[in-house]
Scaffold this active site. Structure first.
Site: not given
Ligand code: ZN
Length: 289
Positions: A103, A105, A107-108
């Site tokens: 996804h 976000h 932090d990814h």
């Molecule tokens: Zn997330």
């Protein structure tokens, strides 16, 4: 002489307390990544925190002996981490053929563009400018086979990836290695999230998935137990939110104070999102809505 008292019944194993999670495979601070299944290896990003647990798990998937790998979630824009992932791949005599995102976000996904520059490999995800993965798609790299399982709810763009050869499912933030996840209202949606949990439960039930490789926290060796806990946890939270509303709590803040008193205040910003998602869900599922 009185009849003998019946013997004490043998001690029974106590059922786990209601809503108790299965024990994580590693306590906080003890998960460092490394090889997990025959095809999956985790490189842990150095971004631990209340929302990211031990840090973001960057997964490197490789068919044994293959010279090409798939990387899932390069993680935050952290040059040293991205270079470490690349160095591990190159040290194994392979190259990165594709990068997939669970996804969007940060932090990814924030490291994805830079990782693409370093590797020359395309980044694939649902939406956000690279709308080239959707439910049921198969990804084949160097003999490795992955299947895309759309699992919206944490976010609208959340994907999981089934790795049938290892009976594993890479879940991003949909199921974590420790604790429970946030339904990130308004992008995330509780009805969708509950459907996604049910879908994962069915995958564990038919034996396709035994192990969860999460986006944060340690590997989940008993996928079925963890998903059952997640489903129970969501039902319990909904009951608590209903009770708080019935007791007069009005609005997100009052419900958070009543229902999330047991979680550290540092994750209350996430709790507010989950409460907003639950209020939305209850409003939409109310009779006559
Ligand atoms: Zn997330």
């Amino acid at each position: 002489m009185t009849p003998q008292e019946p013997a004490e019944p043998p001690p029974r194993a106590e059922p786990p307390p209601r809503g108790e999670p299965p024990p994580p495979s590693a306590p906080p601070g003890a998960w460092h990544g490394g090889p997990v299944t025959a095809r999956a290896r985790c490189v842990l990003a150095p971004n631990p925190g209340p929302m990211t647990l031990d840090g973001t798990n960057t997964w490197v998937l490789r068919e044994p002996g293959a010279d090409a790998v798939v990387v899932i979630d390069p993680g935050p824009l952290d040059e040293a981490h991205l270079r470490r992932v690349l160095a591990e791949v190159e040290a194994s005599g392979a190259r990165v053929a594709q990068t997939l995102l669970t996804h969007g976000h940060p932090d990814h996904a924030d490291g994805a563009a830079r990782f693409g520059e370093l590797t020359g490999a395309p980044t694939r995800a649902l939406g956000r400018g690279h709308d080239d993965l959707s439910d049921g798609d198969e990804v084949r790299v160097g003999g490795l086979e992955l299947r895309v399982v759309a699992t919206p709810g944490h976010t609208a763009d959340s994907l999981s990836f089934a790795l049938p050869a290892d009976h594993a499912l890479l879940t991003g933030d949909t199921v974590l290695g420790r604790g429970t996840t946030v339904v990130a209202h308004p992008d995330g949606e509780l009805a969708a999230y509950l459907s996604s949990l049910e879908r994962i439960r069915q995958l564990t039930g038919d034996g396709e998935v035994a192990t969860i490789l999460p986006g944060h926290g340690p590997v989940v060796p008993d996928a079925a137990a963890m998903v059952a806990f997640y489903q129970l946890h969501r039902r319990e939270r909904l009951e608590q939110v209903r009770s708080a509303l019935a007791a007069g709590a009005a609005g997100v803040e009052a419900v958070v104070e009543s229902v999330y008193a047991d979680v550290p205040r540092e994750v209350w910003p996430a709790a507010r999102l989950s409460v907003a998602a639950q209020l939305d869900y209850l409003r939409l599922s109310a009779p006559g809505a």
